[in-house]
Design an enzyme around this catalytic site. Structure first.
Site, PDB file in Angstrom:
ATOM      1  CB  ALA A  47      -0.885  -0.042   1.169  1.00  0.00           C
ATOM      2  CG  ASP A 224      -3.433  -3.935   1.207  1.00  0.00           C
ATOM      3  OD1 ASP A 224      -3.088  -4.748   1.785  1.00  0.00           O
ATOM      4  OD2 ASP A 224      -2.438  -3.491   0.127  1.00  0.00           O
TER       5      ASP A 224
HETATM    6  C1  LIG Z   1       2.411  -2.138   4.055  1.00  0.00           C
HETATM    7  S1  LIG Z   1       1.192  -2.500   3.165  1.00  0.00           S
HETATM    8  C2  LIG Z   1       1.604  -4.244   2.495  1.00  0.00           C
HETATM    9  C3  LIG Z   1       0.246  -4.976   2.041  1.00  0.00           C
HETATM   10  O1  LIG Z   1       0.053  -4.858   0.533  1.00  0.00           O
HETATM   11  C4  LIG Z   1       0.175  -6.283   0.355  1.00  0.00           C
HETATM   12  O2  LIG Z   1      -0.570  -6.621  -0.816  1.00  0.00           O
HETATM   13  P1  LIG Z   1       0.063  -6.919  -2.262  1.00  0.00           P
HETATM   14  O3  LIG Z   1       1.373  -7.444  -2.100  1.00  0.00           O
HETATM   15  O4  LIG Z   1      -0.792  -7.670  -3.027  1.00  0.00           O
HETATM   16  O5  LIG Z   1       0.341  -5.229  -2.872  1.00  0.00           O
HETATM   17  C5  LIG Z   1      -0.388  -6.939   1.832  1.00  0.00           C
HETATM   18  O6  LIG Z   1      -1.622  -6.866   1.823  1.00  0.00           O
HETATM   19  C6  LIG Z   1       0.427  -6.312   2.542  1.00  0.00           C
HETATM   20  O7  LIG Z   1       0.150  -6.390   3.895  1.00  0.00           O
END
Ligand SMILES: CSC[C@H]1O[C@H](OP(=O)(O)O)[C@H](O)[C@@H]1O
Length: 316
Positions: A47, A224
């Site tokens: 995020a 997120d």
């Molecule tokens: C520090 S926010 C990270 C957060 O985003 C990840 O999702 P993605 O890898 O699909 O962008 C995941 O939800 C993490 O916790």
């Protein structure tokens, strides 16, 4: 440690997270289309890092004398769940009337702030972990990747580990591999190895058993999108972790910068959950298998011990 995402010579430069841990390579993204593709492919992800990508994408469009409003729309809708992406776009777009240099300056200010905000949020969360967990040193469990790679720098949930490790207070981190894209096994494990923090990767399905065996003092995850009532959208599997943690009386702590809070959303029921391609799940399935592949789920606030931002404990 270089920034996960940055601006250099008219390009958005990212660490290509699809190549880790096998290869550490940078990608120079010179068009908004290249950046949108990188977001969709999770070459840049997480995020806060997406917030930076949104802001830098608007700056790139302005730098190229592009159709900025159109490019802003493409960027903001590249992935739906993390509120930070649209927030970063809007923040840079707000400076468009002052010219391209002002847009870039705002985007770069967002990057500078992100590192500081996440270090502060994770420092607050580290204190809460120490207050909630009597055992020393600590055995921690993480899901997905909420480290340096998910932010501009430092990290949110994994940033807590850096604070505690510096003080010799981490015995081990159990790293959920985090199917299907393995952000834990590939990215969190890579970050922990780089920092010489003891860890073991585990199947996501082992997390509840690890708690049952007393192997977990605290669960640490990122976010997120956080609704006004404290409900949290995070990587798929987070909700199940929270249920297991509650059953085993294991503290469950969410760490995120306040830019992840969506105050316009009363509760988590309104959060759009990204559904990703079947191809992420069908490597070992019969031809034509149908899949259910939500990238996120929503954890109700009442299952969460603390949601922590740079302002401290989030109060709905
Ligand atoms: C520090 S926010 C990270 C957060 O985003 C990840 O999702 P993605 O890898 O699909 O962008 C995941 O939800 C993490 O916790």
């Amino acid at each position: 440690m270089r920034r996960t995402i940055d601006w250099a010579d008219g390009a958005v430069v990212i660490i290509d997270q699809t190549a880790l841990p096998g290869e550490y390579r940078l990608l120079e993204l010179r068009t908004v289309g290249e950046l949108v593709d990188a977001v969709k492919r999770l070459a840049v992800r997480g995020a806060p890092a997406l917030g930076a990508a949104g802001a830098l994408g608007v700056a790139l469009s302005a730098h190229l004398n592009g159709d900025v409003p159109k490019d802003a729309e493409l960027l903001a809708h590249a992935r739906p769940t993390a509120v930070n992406l649209a927030w970063g776009v809007e923040r840079a777009l707000g400076k468009l009337g002052q010219g391209k240099d002002a847009v870039l300056a705002e985007a770069l200010a967002l990057l500078d702030e992100d590192e500081q905000l996440n270090e502060t949020a994770s420092k607050h969360a580290a204190e809460i972990v120490l207050a909630e967990c009597p055992r020393r040193p600590l055995n921690l469990l993480t899901h997905c990747n909420a480290g340096r790679l998910a932010t501009v720098g430092w990290g949110s949930a994994l940033g807590v580990v850096w604070h505690l490790h510096e003080r010799g207070l981490v015995e081990e981190v159990l790293v959920d591999e985090t199917r299907p894209l393995l952000q834990g096994a590939r990215l969190t494990a890579w970050e922990l190895a780089q920092a010489n923090v003891p860890y073991r990767v585990q199947p996501d399905s082992a997390a509840a058993a690890a708690m049952a065996r007393g192997m977990v003092d605290c669960v640490l995850v990122g976010a997120d999108r956080i609704a006004a009532n404290g409900d949290v959208a995070n990587k798929i599997g987070t909700y199940g972790l929270a249920i297991a943690a509650r059953h085993h009386r294991v503290p469950f702590i969410v760490v995120a910068p306040s830019s992840t809070v969506d105050g316009k959303l009363a509760d988590g029921s309104g959060i759009t959950i990204e559904e990703r391609d079947a191809a992420e799940l069908t490597e070992h399935t019969p031809e034509g298998a149908q899949v259910f592949n939500p990238a996120f789920d929503v954890t109700p606030f009442d299952l969460i011990t603390a949601v922590v931002t740079e302002h401290g404990r989030f109060e709905p």
